[in-house]
Scaffold this motif. Structure first.
Motif, PDB file in Angstrom:
ATOM      1  N   ASP A 266       0.832  -1.206   0.000  1.00 51.94           N
ATOM      2  CA  ASP A 266       0.000   0.000   0.000  1.00 51.94           C
ATOM      3  C   ASP A 266       0.866   1.254   0.000  1.00 51.94           C
ATOM      4  O   ASP A 266       0.572   2.221  -0.702  1.00 51.94           O
ATOM      5  CB  ASP A 266      -0.924   0.035   1.229  1.00 51.94           C
ATOM      6  N   ALA A 267       1.914   1.235   0.803  1.00 50.59           N
ATOM      7  CA  ALA A 267       2.820   2.390   0.861  1.00 50.59           C
ATOM      8  C   ALA A 267       3.470   2.623  -0.499  1.00 50.59           C
ATOM      9  O   ALA A 267       3.552   3.762  -0.966  1.00 50.59           O
ATOM     10  CB  ALA A 267       3.875   2.181   1.946  1.00 50.59           C
ATOM     11  N   PHE A 268       3.918   1.547  -1.151  1.00 52.66           N
ATOM     12  CA  PHE A 268       4.562   1.681  -2.459  1.00 52.66           C
ATOM     13  C   PHE A 268       3.606   2.285  -3.492  1.00 52.66           C
ATOM     14  O   PHE A 268       4.022   3.013  -4.385  1.00 52.66           O
ATOM     15  CB  PHE A 268       5.075   0.339  -2.974  1.00 52.66           C
ATOM     16  N   LYS A 269       2.320   1.991  -3.374  1.00 54.00           N
ATOM     17  CA  LYS A 269       1.332   2.538  -4.316  1.00 54.00           C
ATOM     18  C   LYS A 269       1.211   4.053  -4.193  1.00 54.00           C
ATOM     19  O   LYS A 269       0.743   4.715  -5.117  1.00 54.00           O
ATOM     20  CB  LYS A 269      -0.032   1.890  -4.081  1.00 54.00           C
ATOM     21  N   GLU A 270       1.624   4.607  -3.064  1.00 52.41           N
ATOM     22  CA  GLU A 270       1.544   6.051  -2.854  1.00 52.41           C
ATOM     23  C   GLU A 270       2.701   6.786  -3.522  1.00 52.41           C
ATOM     24  O   GLU A 270       2.662   8.010  -3.668  1.00 52.41           O
ATOM     25  CB  GLU A 270       1.516   6.356  -1.350  1.00 52.41           C
ATOM     26  N   LEU A 271       3.728   6.063  -3.939  1.00 51.53           N
ATOM     27  CA  LEU A 271       4.854   6.697  -4.633  1.00 51.53           C
ATOM     28  C   LEU A 271       4.393   7.254  -5.981  1.00 51.53           C
ATOM     29  O   LEU A 271       3.475   6.708  -6.599  1.00 51.53           O
ATOM     30  CB  LEU A 271       5.963   5.670  -4.884  1.00 51.53           C
ATOM     31  N   PRO A 272       5.019   8.325  -6.444  1.00 52.12           N
ATOM     32  CA  PRO A 272       4.711   8.783  -7.801  1.00 52.12           C
ATOM     33  C   PRO A 272       4.970   7.647  -8.796  1.00 52.12           C
ATOM     34  O   PRO A 272       5.835   6.793  -8.565  1.00 52.12           O
ATOM     35  CB  PRO A 272       5.701   9.930  -8.023  1.00 52.12           C
ATOM     36  N   GLU A 273       4.228   7.631  -9.882  1.00 50.42           N
ATOM     37  CA  GLU A 273       4.313   6.527 -10.851  1.00 50.42           C
ATOM     38  C   GLU A 273       5.719   6.289 -11.366  1.00 50.42           C
ATOM     39  O   GLU A 273       6.097   5.157 -11.650  1.00 50.42           O
ATOM     40  CB  GLU A 273       3.361   6.783 -12.020  1.00 50.42           C
ATOM     41  N   HIS A 274       6.505   7.340 -11.494  1.00 47.67           N
ATOM     42  CA  HIS A 274       7.848   7.189 -12.066  1.00 47.67           C
ATOM     43  C   HIS A 274       8.892   6.745 -11.035  1.00 47.67           C
ATOM     44  O   HIS A 274      10.033   6.501 -11.384  1.00 47.67           O
ATOM     45  CB  HIS A 274       8.291   8.487 -12.749  1.00 47.67           C
ATOM     46  N   ILE A 275       8.505   6.621  -9.767  1.00 51.25           N
ATOM     47  CA  ILE A 275       9.421   6.152  -8.724  1.00 51.25           C
ATOM     48  C   ILE A 275       9.138   4.672  -8.476  1.00 51.25           C
ATOM     49  O   ILE A 275       8.044   4.300  -8.070  1.00 51.25           O
ATOM     50  CB  ILE A 275       9.237   6.921  -7.398  1.00 51.25           C
ATOM     51  N   VAL A 276      10.128   3.838  -8.741  1.00 47.99           N
ATOM     52  CA  VAL A 276       9.977   2.399  -8.537  1.00 47.99           C
ATOM     53  C   VAL A 276      11.192   1.895  -7.763  1.00 47.99           C
ATOM     54  O   VAL A 276      12.330   2.098  -8.202  1.00 47.99           O
ATOM     55  CB  VAL A 276       9.861   1.638  -9.883  1.00 47.99           C
ATOM     56  N   PHE A 277      10.945   1.270  -6.623  1.00 51.93           N
ATOM     57  CA  PHE A 277      12.037   0.686  -5.853  1.00 51.93           C
ATOM     58  C   PHE A 277      12.340  -0.687  -6.423  1.00 51.93           C
ATOM     59  O   PHE A 277      11.435  -1.494  -6.649  1.00 51.93           O
ATOM     60  CB  PHE A 277      11.663   0.543  -4.377  1.00 51.93           C
ATOM     61  N   ASP A 278      13.628  -0.983  -6.626  1.00 54.07           N
ATOM     62  CA  ASP A 278      13.987  -2.289  -7.156  1.00 54.07           C
ATOM     63  C   ASP A 278      13.772  -3.373  -6.100  1.00 54.07           C
ATOM     64  O   ASP A 278      13.492  -3.084  -4.934  1.00 54.07           O
ATOM     65  CB  ASP A 278      15.415  -2.303  -7.693  1.00 54.07           C
ATOM     66  N   GLY A 279      13.901  -4.610  -6.526  1.00 54.70           N
ATOM     67  CA  GLY A 279      13.639  -5.745  -5.639  1.00 54.70           C
ATOM     68  C   GLY A 279      14.510  -5.766  -4.399  1.00 54.70           C
ATOM     69  O   GLY A 279      14.059  -6.132  -3.312  1.00 54.70           O
ATOM     70  N   GLU A 280      15.768  -5.349  -4.522  1.00 51.75           N
ATOM     71  CA  GLU A 280      16.674  -5.336  -3.372  1.00 51.75           C
ATOM     72  C   GLU A 280      16.215  -4.327  -2.323  1.00 51.75           C
ATOM     73  O   GLU A 280      16.203  -4.610  -1.128  1.00 51.75           O
ATOM     74  CB  GLU A 280      18.096  -5.018  -3.819  1.00 51.75           C
ATOM     75  N   VAL A 281      15.820  -3.138  -2.758  1.00 48.66           N
ATOM     76  CA  VAL A 281      15.336  -2.119  -1.827  1.00 48.66           C
ATOM     77  C   VAL A 281      14.055  -2.598  -1.156  1.00 48.66           C
ATOM     78  O   VAL A 281      13.890  -2.473   0.064  1.00 48.66           O
ATOM     79  CB  VAL A 281      15.117  -0.769  -2.554  1.00 48.66           C
ATOM     80  N   GLN A 282      13.146  -3.170  -1.932  1.00 47.34           N
ATOM     81  CA  GLN A 282      11.897  -3.667  -1.358  1.00 47.34           C
ATOM     82  C   GLN A 282      12.163  -4.760  -0.329  1.00 47.34           C
ATOM     83  O   GLN A 282      11.539  -4.786   0.735  1.00 47.34           O
ATOM     84  CB  GLN A 282      10.975  -4.187  -2.457  1.00 47.34           C
ATOM     85  N   ALA A 283      13.103  -5.652  -0.629  1.00 51.05           N
ATOM     86  CA  ALA A 283      13.431  -6.732   0.309  1.00 51.05           C
ATOM     87  C   ALA A 283      14.043  -6.170   1.589  1.00 51.05           C
ATOM     88  O   ALA A 283      13.724  -6.635   2.692  1.00 51.05           O
ATOM     89  CB  ALA A 283      14.395  -7.722  -0.350  1.00 51.05           C
ATOM     90  N   ARG A 284      14.901  -5.178   1.471  1.00 51.45           N
ATOM     91  CA  ARG A 284      15.506  -4.563   2.670  1.00 51.45           C
ATOM     92  C   ARG A 284      14.453  -3.861   3.526  1.00 51.45           C
ATOM     93  O   ARG A 284      14.483  -3.955   4.749  1.00 51.45           O
ATOM     94  CB  ARG A 284      16.602  -3.586   2.271  1.00 51.45           C
ATOM     95  N   LEU A 285      13.544  -3.166   2.881  1.00 45.51           N
ATOM     96  CA  LEU A 285      12.471  -2.506   3.633  1.00 45.51           C
ATOM     97  C   LEU A 285      11.590  -3.536   4.340  1.00 45.51           C
ATOM     98  O   LEU A 285      11.198  -3.342   5.491  1.00 45.51           O
ATOM     99  CB  LEU A 285      11.628  -1.630   2.701  1.00 45.51           C
TER     100      LEU A 285
END
Length: 107
Positions: A20-39
């Motif tokens: 849900d938090a990631f959906k609030e990011l602007p469309e052009h901001i995408v965290f890669d898999g490594e960042v998502q896993a660390r979070l």
């Protein structure tokens, strides 16, 4: 968001997830898999290290991330040069881990 337990006012509480938090990011901001896993690991640590403080859990950390992203987007609209896109990742880690070390010692 899914619904969780009923609050003292008889309303269903919404359960906020990392997704849900990631959906609030602007469309052009995408965290890669490594960042998502660390979070995700930070949110797990928050839950483990705060078992005596049930409010400081994964849902709370995700909610803080979601709200932080909303605030940052609003600030970007006012001053895009000062509140740039490069700060979203740093903001995510700060929000996710804001309750990681809380020992409540008095000085």
């Amino acid at each position: 968001m899914t619904t969780g337990q009923e609050n003292p006012h008889g309303q269903q509480e919404r359960v906020v997830t990392l997704e849900d938090a990631f959906k609030e990011l602007p469309e052009h901001i995408v965290f890669d898999g490594e960042v998502q896993a660390r979070l995700s690991r930070i949110l797990d640590e928050v839950a483990l290290n705060n078992s005596d403080k049930p409010y400081h859990n994964q849902e709370h950390a995700a909610t803080v991330m979601l709200r932080s992203f909303k605030i940052w987007k609003s600030l970007q609209e006012v001053d895009p040069e000062r509140f740039d896109d490069h700060s979203y990742e740093l903001l995510a880690f700060a929000a996710a881990g804001h309750d990681l070390f809380q020992d409540y010692k008095t000085w």
